[in-house]
Design a protein around this motif. Structure first.
Motif, mmCIF file in Angstrom:
data_model
loop_
_atom_site.group_PDB
_atom_site.id
_atom_site.type_symbol
_atom_site.label_atom_id
_atom_site.label_comp_id
_atom_site.label_asym_id
_atom_site.label_seq_id
_atom_site.Cartn_x
_atom_site.Cartn_y
_atom_site.Cartn_z
ATOM 1 N N GLN A 32 -15.449 -2.287 -9.621
ATOM 2 C CA GLN A 32 -14.215 -3.251 -9.417
ATOM 3 C C GLN A 32 -14.221 -3.722 -8.000
ATOM 4 O O GLN A 32 -14.323 -2.855 -6.796
ATOM 5 C CB GLN A 32 -13.078 -2.677 -9.951
ATOM 6 N N ARG A 33 -14.123 -5.096 -7.732
ATOM 7 C CA ARG A 33 -13.940 -5.622 -6.383
ATOM 8 C C ARG A 33 -12.953 -6.556 -6.462
ATOM 9 O O ARG A 33 -12.523 -7.136 -7.141
ATOM 10 C CB ARG A 33 -15.371 -6.403 -6.025
ATOM 11 N N LYS A 34 -12.317 -6.525 -5.059
ATOM 12 C CA LYS A 34 -11.356 -7.761 -4.608
ATOM 13 C C LYS A 34 -11.893 -8.725 -3.751
ATOM 14 O O LYS A 34 -12.724 -8.293 -3.056
ATOM 15 C CB LYS A 34 -10.017 -7.068 -4.100
ATOM 16 N N TYR A 35 -11.782 -10.265 -4.230
ATOM 17 C CA TYR A 35 -12.287 -11.248 -3.501
ATOM 18 C C TYR A 35 -11.172 -12.173 -3.013
ATOM 19 O O TYR A 35 -10.390 -12.537 -3.898
ATOM 20 C CB TYR A 35 -13.444 -11.865 -4.234
ATOM 21 N N PRO A 36 -11.089 -12.541 -1.691
ATOM 22 C CA PRO A 36 -10.122 -13.600 -1.326
ATOM 23 C C PRO A 36 -10.373 -14.915 -1.931
ATOM 24 O O PRO A 36 -11.511 -15.084 -2.467
ATOM 25 C CB PRO A 36 -10.056 -13.473 0.121
ATOM 26 N N LYS A 37 -9.364 -15.865 -1.822
ATOM 27 C CA LYS A 37 -9.458 -17.301 -2.328
ATOM 28 C C LYS A 37 -10.519 -17.899 -1.401
ATOM 29 O O LYS A 37 -11.030 -17.478 -0.288
ATOM 30 C CB LYS A 37 -8.083 -17.742 -1.925
ATOM 31 N N ASN A 38 -11.181 -18.826 -2.251
ATOM 32 C CA ASN A 38 -12.334 -19.727 -1.684
ATOM 33 C C ASN A 38 -13.732 -18.779 -1.207
ATOM 34 O O ASN A 38 -14.498 -18.832 -0.297
ATOM 35 C CB ASN A 38 -12.058 -20.440 -0.291
ATOM 36 N N THR A 39 -13.804 -17.725 -1.869
ATOM 37 C CA THR A 39 -14.860 -16.861 -1.812
ATOM 38 C C THR A 39 -16.028 -17.334 -2.703
ATOM 39 O O THR A 39 -16.040 -17.309 -3.992
ATOM 40 C CB THR A 39 -14.870 -15.410 -1.971
ATOM 41 N N VAL A 40 -17.368 -17.588 -2.278
ATOM 42 C CA VAL A 40 -18.302 -18.113 -3.238
ATOM 43 C C VAL A 40 -19.139 -16.692 -3.763
ATOM 44 O O VAL A 40 -19.528 -15.762 -3.185
ATOM 45 C CB VAL A 40 -19.498 -18.585 -2.519
ATOM 46 N N SER B 241 -27.539 -20.211 -13.150
ATOM 47 C CA SER B 241 -27.587 -21.465 -13.466
ATOM 48 C C SER B 241 -26.652 -22.437 -13.031
ATOM 49 O O SER B 241 -26.702 -23.588 -12.986
ATOM 50 C CB SER B 241 -27.905 -21.663 -15.287
ATOM 51 N N ALA B 242 -25.467 -21.747 -12.177
ATOM 52 C CA ALA B 242 -24.387 -22.460 -11.640
ATOM 53 C C ALA B 242 -23.771 -21.642 -10.528
ATOM 54 O O ALA B 242 -24.055 -20.542 -10.567
ATOM 55 C CB ALA B 242 -23.306 -23.118 -12.801
ATOM 56 N N SER B 243 -23.006 -22.238 -9.755
ATOM 57 C CA SER B 243 -22.352 -21.408 -8.712
ATOM 58 C C SER B 243 -20.862 -21.092 -9.071
ATOM 59 O O SER B 243 -20.335 -21.876 -9.726
ATOM 60 C CB SER B 243 -22.238 -22.393 -7.401
ATOM 61 N N VAL B 244 -20.206 -20.286 -8.686
ATOM 62 C CA VAL B 244 -18.938 -19.669 -8.971
ATOM 63 C C VAL B 244 -18.092 -19.382 -7.771
ATOM 64 O O VAL B 244 -18.582 -18.770 -6.777
ATOM 65 C CB VAL B 244 -18.822 -18.464 -9.797
ATOM 66 N N MET B 245 -17.064 -19.851 -7.511
ATOM 67 C CA MET B 245 -16.239 -19.739 -6.354
ATOM 68 C C MET B 245 -14.767 -19.340 -6.694
ATOM 69 O O MET B 245 -14.417 -19.866 -7.710
ATOM 70 C CB MET B 245 -16.195 -20.898 -5.243
ATOM 71 N N THR B 246 -14.056 -18.433 -5.871
ATOM 72 C CA THR B 246 -12.583 -18.095 -6.526
ATOM 73 C C THR B 246 -11.718 -19.350 -5.784
ATOM 74 O O THR B 246 -11.846 -19.609 -4.813
ATOM 75 C CB THR B 246 -12.445 -16.917 -5.514
ATOM 76 N N ILE B 247 -10.836 -19.341 -6.759
ATOM 77 C CA ILE B 247 -9.761 -20.450 -6.489
ATOM 78 C C ILE B 247 -8.379 -19.825 -5.918
ATOM 79 O O ILE B 247 -7.629 -20.346 -5.218
ATOM 80 C CB ILE B 247 -9.375 -21.539 -7.662
ATOM 81 N N THR B 248 -8.306 -18.546 -6.349
ATOM 82 C CA THR B 248 -6.986 -17.548 -5.958
ATOM 83 C C THR B 248 -7.662 -16.561 -5.487
ATOM 84 O O THR B 248 -9.200 -16.178 -5.801
ATOM 85 C CB THR B 248 -6.042 -17.480 -7.109
#
Length: 226
Positions: free
Chosen positions: A39-47, A101-108
């Motif tokens: 389990q990981r926590k990522y801040p907003k706007n992290t790719v 096949s695509a990129s993913v970024m955190t919005i929150t």
């Protein structure tokens, strides 16, 4: 107060049970899978994932919202989808092991469960019915992609904006925060921000949608053509 480790473990299992991909997997297999996950926590706007990256994990959203998108060589971005708590991405790599096949970024700010490809393959070996569930989910997503391509090909910009708003709305026909900007919608429908702004204004004037505090509400069926 920090929750006991056992409580966190049980919460993680309960969360996996609510993910459609694992809906029919026996609880003791989920417990084994959770033990092998991180389990990981990522801040907003992290790719989190970049298109073309090596495929190693399945990502399951425990909390937060992410955007799935594509970029072309000119830097133009197309948003494919927004995903929320209980949704997942990276399932294609579990089958073919090919690059993302695509990129993913955190919005929150997000909390994410990462499950390795090896762990999922082990689950398939121990619980063969899971393979059928995985194929069913992949098929569902292919059908959704087909519908999206159909909308892009056959609908005008008004129709594509309507389809995007409906896709973003919940069961109560509300589009909640994080606020979706006109540029976000333009990236989803392959149009300009200016065109989307004009359409949104007309939808407001026609009382198809209402801008409320913290969300947009769809008040009546949206036009497919104008």
């Amino acid at each position: 107060m920090i929750a006991p480790a056992n409580q966190l473990f049980q919460e993680a299992i309960a969360m996996l049970e609510n993910v459609s991909l694992f809906a029919d997997v026996p609880r003791h297999y989920l417990a084994e899978l959770e033990n092998l996950s991180v389990q990981r926590k990522y801040p907003k706007n992290t790719v989190l994932v970049t298109e073309g990256d090596e495929s190693t994990h399945l990502y399951i959203l425990r909390k937060g919202t992410v955007s799935c998108y594509l970029n072309n060589e000119d830097g133009r971005q197309v948003n494919l989808n927004y995903m929320h708590e209980g949704e997942y991405f990276g399932e294609l790599s579990l089958i073919d092991g090919k690059p993302r096949s695509a990129s993913v970024m955190t919005i929150t700010d997000c909390e994410i469960i990462l499950v390795s490809r090896a762990s999922v393959q082990e689950l398939i070996r121990k619980h063969p019915d899971f393979a059928m569930q995985l194929l069913t989910e992949v098929t569902r997503r292919v059908r959704e992609l087909t519908d999206s391509v159909k909308d892009m090909a056959l609908l005008d910009v008004y129709g594509r904006v309507s389809a995007a708003l409906e896709k973003l709305s919940d069961d109560n026909k509300r589009i909640h925060n994080p606020k979706v900007t006109h540029q976000d919608i333009a990236n989803m429908v392959g149009s300009s921000r200016e065109m989307v702004s004009r359409i949104m204004k007309q939808l407001l004037i026609g009382e198809y949608i209402e801008q409320c505090s913290g969300y947009i509400e769809i008040k009546k069926p949206l036009p497919r053509y104008w």
